[in-house]
Design a protein around this motif. Structure first.
Motif, PDB file in Angstrom:
ATOM      1  N   ARG A 128      90.211 -57.803 -23.403  1.00 54.29           N
ATOM      2  CA  ARG A 128      90.081 -57.445 -24.809  1.00 54.29           C
ATOM      3  C   ARG A 128      90.186 -55.932 -24.948  1.00 54.29           C
ATOM      4  O   ARG A 128      89.605 -55.178 -24.170  1.00 54.29           O
ATOM      5  N   CYS A 129      90.910 -55.487 -25.945  1.00 52.61           N
ATOM      6  CA  CYS A 129      91.047 -54.060 -26.220  1.00 52.61           C
ATOM      7  C   CYS A 129      89.742 -53.537 -26.829  1.00 52.61           C
ATOM      8  O   CYS A 129      89.194 -54.132 -27.755  1.00 52.61           O
ATOM      9  N   THR A 130      89.264 -52.400 -26.276  1.00 54.20           N
ATOM     10  CA  THR A 130      88.016 -51.837 -26.793  1.00 54.20           C
ATOM     11  C   THR A 130      88.235 -51.107 -28.116  1.00 54.20           C
ATOM     12  O   THR A 130      87.292 -50.741 -28.788  1.00 54.20           O
ATOM     13  N   GLY A 131      89.510 -50.888 -28.468  1.00 49.68           N
ATOM     14  CA  GLY A 131      89.810 -50.195 -29.719  1.00 49.68           C
ATOM     15  C   GLY A 131      90.045 -51.161 -30.859  1.00 49.68           C
ATOM     16  O   GLY A 131      89.207 -51.323 -31.748  1.00 49.68           O
ATOM     17  N   CYS A 132      91.174 -51.852 -30.808  1.00 47.42           N
ATOM     18  CA  CYS A 132      91.559 -52.702 -31.943  1.00 47.42           C
ATOM     19  C   CYS A 132      91.112 -54.153 -31.774  1.00 47.42           C
ATOM     20  O   CYS A 132      91.251 -54.953 -32.698  1.00 47.42           O
ATOM     21  N   GLY A 133      90.596 -54.514 -30.606  1.00 46.53           N
ATOM     22  CA  GLY A 133      90.077 -55.866 -30.431  1.00 46.53           C
ATOM     23  C   GLY A 133      91.136 -56.897 -30.081  1.00 46.53           C
ATOM     24  O   GLY A 133      90.844 -58.086 -30.020  1.00 46.53           O
ATOM     25  N   GLU A 150      95.901 -50.208 -20.493  1.00 43.24           N
ATOM     26  CA  GLU A 150      95.647 -49.809 -21.867  1.00 43.24           C
ATOM     27  C   GLU A 150      96.328 -50.767 -22.829  1.00 43.24           C
ATOM     28  O   GLU A 150      97.312 -51.413 -22.505  1.00 43.24           O
ATOM     29  N   CYS A 151      95.792 -50.783 -24.042  1.00 43.90           N
ATOM     30  CA  CYS A 151      96.338 -51.641 -25.087  1.00 43.90           C
ATOM     31  C   CYS A 151      97.724 -51.134 -25.504  1.00 43.90           C
ATOM     32  O   CYS A 151      97.922 -49.949 -25.727  1.00 43.90           O
ATOM     33  N   ALA A 152      98.672 -52.055 -25.594  1.00 36.63           N
ATOM     34  CA  ALA A 152     100.034 -51.686 -25.978  1.00 36.63           C
ATOM     35  C   ALA A 152     100.096 -51.270 -27.443  1.00 36.63           C
ATOM     36  O   ALA A 152     100.989 -50.538 -27.857  1.00 36.63           O
ATOM     37  N   ASP A 153      99.147 -51.727 -28.231  1.00 39.53           N
ATOM     38  CA  ASP A 153      99.166 -51.425 -29.656  1.00 39.53           C
ATOM     39  C   ASP A 153      98.532 -50.081 -29.988  1.00 39.53           C
ATOM     40  O   ASP A 153      99.103 -49.277 -30.695  1.00 39.53           O
ATOM     41  N   CYS A 154      97.334 -49.854 -29.451  1.00 39.63           N
ATOM     42  CA  CYS A 154      96.599 -48.655 -29.870  1.00 39.63           C
ATOM     43  C   CYS A 154      96.271 -47.704 -28.728  1.00 39.63           C
ATOM     44  O   CYS A 154      95.764 -46.615 -28.949  1.00 39.63           O
ATOM     45  N   GLY A 155      96.522 -48.104 -27.484  1.00 43.55           N
ATOM     46  CA  GLY A 155      96.314 -47.188 -26.365  1.00 43.55           C
ATOM     47  C   GLY A 155      94.890 -47.115 -25.863  1.00 43.55           C
ATOM     48  O   GLY A 155      94.598 -46.361 -24.934  1.00 43.55           O
TER      49      GLY A 155
HETATM   50 ZN   LIG Z   1      94.202 -51.946 -29.067  1.00 44.32          ZN
END
Ligand SMILES: [Zn+2]
Length: 165
Positions: A128-133, A150-155
């Motif tokens: 799970r992304c810690t930024g955007c979920g 890292e998340c591909a969407d928000c990094g």
């Molecule tokens: Zn994210």
């Protein structure tokens, strides 16, 4: 009959706490587990694990075995210590890492899959992304030195978390 079990980090994450009491682990797993699952790491002291570092003789035997099988290049230092500890303690190595399983087979050491039969209370995990979920497909297993990325969407950093529902 093997004397006890050496748990790899995937087992530390997946196994029910009460099932792990008295199992062997190496101190370097603590940092590895913290990176993958801080929540789980916090529970370690309550479980009653046997923290132990393998001696130089066992490290040498594990290294020789890994060089012989050609698995050495793919092993992390933690993997090598776990293998050495299993050798030193005549214990069963619990791992889903195919390299470690292969090494046990070649070295005549007992091993068990983390998802062995009889362990009914396995947890499900997801990345799970810690930024955007955002939720990503779970990795095959939290393994050695691999970063979760890292998340591909928000990094933001990805974290392994217990599956909801
Ligand atoms: Zn994210």
């Amino acid at each position: 009959m093997a004397a006890g079990e050496v748990l790899d980090t995937a087992a530390l994450i997946a196994w029910p706490l009460e099932r792990m009491r008295g199992s062997f682990v190496v101190p370097s797993q603590r940092a590895e587990l913290y990176r993958i699952s801080p929540d789980r790491e916090m529970l370690l002291d309550a479980i009653g694990l046997e923290w132990s570092s393998p001696g130089p003789d066992a490290i040498t035997r594990a290294s020789d075995l890994a060089v012989t099988t050609g698995d050495m290049a793919g092993l992390s230092p933690v993997d090598l210590e776990l293998l050495a500890l299993a050798i030193e303690r005549s214990a069963t190595l619990v791992t889903d890492d195919y390299r470690l399983q292969n090494l046990c087979e070649k070295g005549g050491l007992p091993w068990l899959s983390v998802t062995m039969e009889g362990i009914s209370a396995l947890w499900s995990w997801e990345l799970r992304c810690t930024g955007c979920g955002a939720v990503l497909p779970s990795p095959e297993g939290p393994n050695s030195s691999r970063e979760l990325g890292e998340c591909a969407d928000c990094g933001s950093a990805l974290r392994l978390s217990r599956k909801r529902g």
